[in-house]
Design an enzyme around this catalytic site. Structure first.
Site, mmCIF file in Angstrom:
data_model
loop_
_atom_site.group_PDB
_atom_site.id
_atom_site.type_symbol
_atom_site.label_atom_id
_atom_site.label_comp_id
_atom_site.label_asym_id
_atom_site.label_seq_id
_atom_site.Cartn_x
_atom_site.Cartn_y
_atom_site.Cartn_z
ATOM 1 N N GLY A 1 0.844 -1.188 0.000
ATOM 2 C CA GLY A 1 0.000 0.000 0.000
ATOM 3 C C GLY A 1 0.878 1.237 0.000
ATOM 4 N N SER A 2 1.145 1.764 1.200
ATOM 5 C CA SER A 2 2.015 2.928 1.294
ATOM 6 C C SER A 2 3.418 2.638 0.772
ATOM 7 C CB SER A 2 2.094 3.406 2.752
ATOM 8 O OG SER A 2 0.834 3.855 3.199
ATOM 9 N N ASP B 1 1.773 12.763 -7.460
ATOM 10 C CA ASP B 1 1.923 14.196 -7.170
ATOM 11 C C ASP B 1 0.772 14.981 -7.781
ATOM 12 O OD1 ASP B 1 4.179 14.152 -5.610
ATOM 13 O OD2 ASP B 1 5.575 14.593 -7.244
ATOM 14 N N GLY C 1 -27.034 18.297 15.111
ATOM 15 C CA GLY C 1 -27.490 17.488 16.239
ATOM 16 C C GLY C 1 -27.872 16.094 15.780
ATOM 17 N N GLY C 2 -28.929 15.554 16.342
ATOM 18 C CA GLY C 2 -29.363 14.210 15.988
ATOM 19 C C GLY C 2 -29.697 14.053 14.518
ATOM 20 N N GLU D 1 -4.473 7.812 -2.147
ATOM 21 C CA GLU D 1 -3.425 8.602 -2.808
ATOM 22 C C GLU D 1 -2.443 9.197 -1.803
ATOM 23 O OE1 GLU D 1 -3.930 10.660 -6.351
ATOM 24 O OE2 GLU D 1 -5.820 9.713 -6.876
ATOM 25 N N GLU E 1 -0.184 10.294 7.112
ATOM 26 C CA GLU E 1 1.135 9.996 7.683
ATOM 27 C C GLU E 1 2.222 10.036 6.603
ATOM 28 O OE1 GLU E 1 -2.018 8.785 10.296
ATOM 29 O OE2 GLU E 1 -1.649 8.237 8.195
#
Length: 381
Positions: free
Chosen positions: A131-132, A240, A339-340, A363, A367
């Site tokens: 993944g990363s 990018d 609210g609710g 993408e 982190e």
């Protein structure tokens, strides 16, 4: 809001917004709940150039710049983030690498149908164990005469369920490490090309995310993009560009959440007055608006740097990091103001909340972007 972009870009915004309000807004809730890809809308968008935003007119594109692209994706995402995602990924990590690294024959073959949305593009990098860390991919593409034989299991492919032209990242030299990764174009309908079941996702439900598996799938050597070993270079340059698109998408979600929160706060009365007049609510709205405008400046700066052919990798990472984080914050605040009711599917802020969350993941996670930014700052200082 638009004092820092040109009249040309403001015209793009007005035009795209009018189209989205008329054509997409009426069905946005339904296609989310049904997890349905709206082909009827995509066909209209294709005729307007939304799937070839920066493709030259001679190749059937709209021939616009990066700021126009960001504005377009922002406006589509303001109404339907799933379609904004489709347009962003199609343009930035499929069409752009083909334009940048493809040869003339590849341009003629694939770009016009992509630009007109006659075919949908996808970027197939992520795997169950990669993944990363893009260098960890396990897919292989081994040359056999005038073909490559591809074996790959790609997961979480945006546009995967409808993609016709897929950029496949695979190892053409299994022993060369990072330098052994290449990009090949695989087309739907090729023997061995298998589309998996659609993912049942929390948000972006109108985008057909799926796995794509290639089982001894033979593609011509002419489908190699660039040269062997250029895979990571192509992927990083595409990402990018894609980060500007996803930042614009997150921005559109945040703008929609703000507008809906303000609309509700004006109509909802408590203690005899609209809740918009209560300081606890009005201060939240002030913070939401300020954060959105700050994120918008980052997004447009990255796009403008790209238009000026200046380094924009760090700026794109900053824009994507900030816009995605702000999108989640603003959507959460919009739910709180409701609210609710904000937790009910009867109100759109519930959808914005779900859609915003994933922008901090795909993408490049937040982190990863912090790592990219920190590395750039440390190297420059």
């Amino acid at each position: 809001m638009d004092t820092f972009i040109s009249e040309k870009h403001q015209t793009v915004r007005r035009t795209v917004r009018a189209f989205c309000e008329q054509n997409i807004a009426p069905i946005a809730k339904d296609i989310d709940q049904e997890a349905r890809f709206p082909w009827e809308i995509v066909e209209k968008m294709g005729k307007l150039g939304y799937f070839g935003i920066q493709v030259p007119e001679k190749l059937s594109g709209a021939g616009m710049d990066s700021v126009s692209s960001a504005v377009t994706i922002e406006e589509i995402s303001r109404v339907c983030a799933a379609l904004g995602l489709c347009v962003s990924v199609h343009n930035s990590v499929c069409v752009y690498p083909l334009m940048q690294f493809g040869n003339e024959d590849q341009h003629k073959k694939w770009i016009p149908p992509l630009a007109k949305a006659e075919k949908i593009g996808a970027f197939c990098l992520t795997e169950p164990n990669a993944g990363s860390d893009a260098s960890g991919i396990e897919a292989t593409a081994l040359k056999d005469g005038d073909h490559y034989v591809i074996n790959a299991n790609k997961v979480f492919v945006t546009n995967g369920g409808v993609a016709d032209i897929c950029l496949i990242f695979a190892r053409t030299d299994p022993d060369a490490g990072r330098k052994g990764i290449s990009v090949l174009v695989a087309e739907r309908g090729t023997p061995g090309f298998v589309t998996g079941e659609l993912e049942d996702l929390s948000g972006m439900r109108a985008n057909p995310v799926s796995s794509i598996r290639l089982n001894d799938c033979r593609v011509p050597v002419g489908n190699l993009l660039g040269r062997e070993g250029m895979g990571l270079e192509i992927g990083l340059k595409g990402l990018d560009t894609g980060r500007i698109g996803i930042a614009a998408q997150a921005l559109g979600i945040a703008q929609a959440a703000l507008e809906e929160a303000v609309r509700y706060a004006k109509q909802r009365f408590q203690f005899g007055t609209p809740i918009a007049s209560h300081q606890s609510i009005s201060f939240q709205i002030a913070d939401m608006a300020t954060k959105i405008d700050a994120a918008r400046l980052l997004v447009y700066r990255a796009a403008r740097l790209r238009d000026e052919s200046k380094p924009f990798s760090k700026a794109a990472a900053m824009a994507k990091l900030d816009a995605s984080e702000i999108s989640s914050e603003v959507a959460d605040a919009a739910v709180q103001i409701h609210g609710g009711y904000g937790y009910s599917k009867s109100y759109p802020v519930e959808r914005y909340y779900r859609d915003a969350r994933v922008t901090r993941i795909y993408e490049g996670t937040s982190e990863i972007h912090r790592m990219v930014i920190a590395r750039s700052v440390i190297e420059e200082t």
